[in-house]
Scaffold this motif. Structure first.
Motif, mmCIF file in Angstrom:
data_model
loop_
_atom_site.group_PDB
_atom_site.id
_atom_site.type_symbol
_atom_site.label_atom_id
_atom_site.label_comp_id
_atom_site.label_asym_id
_atom_site.label_seq_id
_atom_site.Cartn_x
_atom_site.Cartn_y
_atom_site.Cartn_z
ATOM 1 N N GLU A 75 17.672 -12.755 32.298
ATOM 2 C CA GLU A 75 17.421 -12.199 30.964
ATOM 3 C C GLU A 75 18.388 -12.692 29.886
ATOM 4 N N LEU A 76 19.652 -12.920 30.257
ATOM 5 C CA LEU A 76 20.640 -13.200 29.216
ATOM 6 C C LEU A 76 21.134 -14.644 29.182
ATOM 7 N N VAL A 77 21.146 -15.306 30.335
ATOM 8 C CA VAL A 77 21.627 -16.693 30.322
ATOM 9 C C VAL A 77 20.743 -17.582 29.425
ATOM 10 N N PRO A 78 19.403 -17.394 29.410
ATOM 11 C CA PRO A 78 18.598 -18.198 28.474
ATOM 12 C C PRO A 78 19.025 -18.003 27.012
ATOM 13 N N VAL A 79 19.423 -16.800 26.671
ATOM 14 C CA VAL A 79 19.849 -16.503 25.291
ATOM 15 C C VAL A 79 21.133 -17.272 24.965
ATOM 16 N N VAL A 80 22.046 -17.314 25.951
ATOM 17 C CA VAL A 80 23.320 -18.023 25.765
ATOM 18 C C VAL A 80 23.058 -19.520 25.575
ATOM 19 N N LEU A 81 22.185 -20.061 26.411
ATOM 20 C CA LEU A 81 21.893 -21.504 26.339
ATOM 21 C C LEU A 81 21.142 -21.856 25.053
ATOM 22 N N GLU A 82 20.249 -20.980 24.631
ATOM 23 C CA GLU A 82 19.506 -21.219 23.370
ATOM 24 C C GLU A 82 20.479 -21.364 22.200
ATOM 25 N N ALA A 83 21.621 -20.649 22.296
ATOM 26 C CA ALA A 83 22.619 -20.729 21.223
ATOM 27 C C ALA A 83 23.504 -21.965 21.379
ATOM 28 N N GLY A 84 23.206 -22.782 22.393
ATOM 29 C CA GLY A 84 23.972 -24.022 22.591
ATOM 30 C C GLY A 84 25.336 -23.786 23.221
ATOM 31 N N ARG A 85 25.505 -22.653 23.863
ATOM 32 C CA ARG A 85 26.791 -22.357 24.514
ATOM 33 C C ARG A 85 26.700 -22.687 26.005
ATOM 34 N N ASP A 86 27.804 -23.237 26.535
ATOM 35 C CA ASP A 86 27.857 -23.525 27.969
ATOM 36 C C ASP A 86 27.943 -22.217 28.744
ATOM 37 N N VAL A 87 27.560 -22.289 30.005
ATOM 38 C CA VAL A 87 27.605 -21.070 30.799
ATOM 39 C C VAL A 87 28.084 -21.370 32.222
ATOM 40 N N VAL A 88 28.867 -20.435 32.761
ATOM 41 C CA VAL A 88 29.270 -20.490 34.170
ATOM 42 C C VAL A 88 28.466 -19.409 34.878
ATOM 43 N N VAL A 89 27.684 -19.793 35.878
ATOM 44 C CA VAL A 89 26.827 -18.819 36.564
ATOM 45 C C VAL A 89 27.430 -18.456 37.919
ATOM 46 N N MET A 90 27.777 -17.186 38.083
ATOM 47 C CA MET A 90 28.260 -16.703 39.386
ATOM 48 C C MET A 90 27.118 -16.160 40.241
ATOM 49 N N SER A 91 26.098 -15.578 39.617
ATOM 50 C CA SER A 91 24.983 -14.994 40.380
ATOM 51 C C SER A 91 23.996 -16.113 40.729
ATOM 52 N N VAL A 92 24.493 -17.034 41.547
ATOM 53 C CA VAL A 92 23.786 -18.293 41.822
ATOM 54 C C VAL A 92 22.445 -18.081 42.506
ATOM 55 N N GLY A 93 22.350 -16.969 43.252
ATOM 56 C CA GLY A 93 21.105 -16.690 43.978
ATOM 57 C C GLY A 93 19.895 -16.765 43.066
ATOM 58 N N ALA A 94 20.073 -16.348 41.814
ATOM 59 C CA ALA A 94 18.947 -16.362 40.860
ATOM 60 C C ALA A 94 18.397 -17.773 40.686
ATOM 61 N N LEU A 95 19.253 -18.769 40.869
ATOM 62 C CA LEU A 95 18.838 -20.162 40.635
ATOM 63 C C LEU A 95 18.008 -20.718 41.785
ATOM 64 N N MET A 96 17.808 -19.918 42.834
ATOM 65 C CA MET A 96 16.914 -20.354 43.919
ATOM 66 C C MET A 96 15.447 -20.231 43.490
ATOM 67 N N ASP A 97 15.205 -19.565 42.373
ATOM 68 C CA ASP A 97 13.840 -19.502 41.833
ATOM 69 C C ASP A 97 13.608 -20.807 41.061
ATOM 70 N N PRO A 98 12.754 -21.707 41.584
ATOM 71 C CA PRO A 98 12.640 -23.036 40.973
ATOM 72 C C PRO A 98 12.160 -22.996 39.527
ATOM 73 N N GLU A 99 11.307 -22.022 39.214
ATOM 74 C CA GLU A 99 10.800 -21.954 37.825
ATOM 75 C C GLU A 99 11.906 -21.554 36.856
ATOM 76 N N LEU A 100 12.699 -20.567 37.279
ATOM 77 C CA LEU A 100 13.810 -20.138 36.422
ATOM 78 C C LEU A 100 14.807 -21.283 36.251
ATOM 79 N N THR A 114 25.734 -26.950 28.874
ATOM 80 C CA THR A 114 25.903 -27.253 30.302
ATOM 81 C C THR A 114 25.937 -25.963 31.111
ATOM 82 N N ILE A 115 25.278 -26.017 32.266
ATOM 83 C CA ILE A 115 25.333 -24.879 33.203
ATOM 84 C C ILE A 115 26.286 -25.274 34.326
ATOM 85 N N HIS A 116 27.376 -24.518 34.486
ATOM 86 C CA HIS A 116 28.325 -24.792 35.566
ATOM 87 C C HIS A 116 28.106 -23.781 36.689
#
Ligand SMILES: NC(=O)C1=CN([C@@H]2O[C@H](COP(=O)(O)OP(=O)(O)OC[C@H]3O[C@@H](n4cnc5c(N)ncnc54)[C@H](O)[C@@H]3O)[C@@H](O)[C@H]2O)C=CC1
Ligand SMILES: O=C([O-])CC(=O)C(=O)O
Length: 254
Positions: A75-100, A114-116
């Motif tokens: 819900e919130l990481v897309p908002v951060v990226l839309e603003a052109g801000r880099d993000v560090v993702v700790m809840s990596v499990g969410a990234l197992m959803d290929p569409e997301l 950049t997504i770190h």
């Protein structure tokens, strides 16, 4: 670099302590949590500002550390990226959803962000990434946690799950991000076993990788965070090290 925190629990608490002690060369300016009090507590450690909405910090920060939940990644990481801000993702499990993942990668690319993904509570991602340049035959993770870390109570050791990482992160969304990090590092849905073991008092992750490079095995016996025993101290340390790396001119390790 001005950093904002999204999710003010165990991991954020350790990061904030390190920044307060001058051990990470970043400014932690802003804190957001759906529990405002948690954001205020951490903000007070470093003279930062607690905000009521993650959007409020975006004009001010260079990077946001997500240390909240898979839902926050959706819900919130897309908002951060839309603003052109880099993000560090700790809840990596969410990234197992290929569409997301695809949507986040496209959003990052469109906005020059950049997504770190730090290595988190696991070791061996460096070797696994290198090995995946060649041919990988198998990658297996066996995770042993005390039942309390898994939010259950039992007296005997029990295998709770055997299967693929993509399913493991759905069944244990707050406990097996390490499986997702490994899967993303080698671009395959790795084999996972999760064991509740009353005899261990650490979060133990054992990884075995075989490929045309040979074979390696890593065992990580992680001390748990006092604030949240599901989470290992190493997970926070990996984010802290990543923040340091971002201000360095030499990068060691794959
Ligand atoms: N990559 C890795 O190896 C590891 C990743 N993790 C993951 O990192 C994340 C943070 O872990 P901890 O600090 O231990 O968690 P925690 O439970 O101690 O703190 C999370 C904080 O985020 C807040 N939060 C959750 N969802 C939110 C949302 N949608 N909006 C605003 N605030 C939200 C909660 O109120 C809480 O204060 C979790 O998703 C956890 O599963 C944890 C351990 C290892
Ligand atoms: O912290 C750990 O040891 C592992 C963990 O909770 C996760 O991967 O989500």
């Amino acid at each position: 670099m001005i950093v904002g925190i999204l999710g003010c629990g165990a991991i954020a608490n350790l990061i904030t302590g390190f920044v307060r002690d001058g051990r990470v060369p970043v400014e932690l300016g802003f804190f957001y949590d759906r529990d405002l009090e948690r954001a205020e507590n951490l903000a007070s450690m470093v003279d930062g500002t607690a905000v009521l909405d993650v959007r409020d910090m975006l004009p001010e920060v260079d990077l946001v550390v997500e240390a909240a939940s898979p839902e926050a990644v959706r819900e919130l990481v897309p908002v951060v990226l839309e603003a052109g801000r880099d993000v560090v993702v700790m809840s990596v499990g969410a990234l197992m959803d290929p569409e997301l993942r695809k949507m986040l990668e496209e959003t990052a690319s469109r906005n020059n962000a950049t997504i770190h993904v730090p290595s988190g509570a696991i070791v061996g991602l460096d070797g696994l990434k290198a090995a995946s340049v060649g041919t990988i035959e198998s990658v297996k993770l066996v995770t042993r946690k005390p039942p309390r870390s898994l939010g259950i109570s039992m007296d005997e050791k029990k295998v709770l799950y055997r299967g693929r990482a993509s399913e493991a992160v759905k069944r244990f969304p707050l406990n097996i991000n390490v499986a997702a990090a490994l899967s993303l590092a080698c671009d395959r849905d790795i084999e996972v076993e999760i064991i509740a073991d009353p005899v261990v008092d650490r979060n133990v992750h054992e990884v075995t990788v075989r490929g045309d490079f040979g074979e390696f095995k890593t065992i990580t016996e992680n001390v748990r965070c006092s604030v949240n025993p599901k989470t290992s101290v190493m997970a926070a340390y990996s984010a802290i090290r990543l923040l340091k790396s971002l201000s360095e001119n030499m990068h060691v390790g794959t």
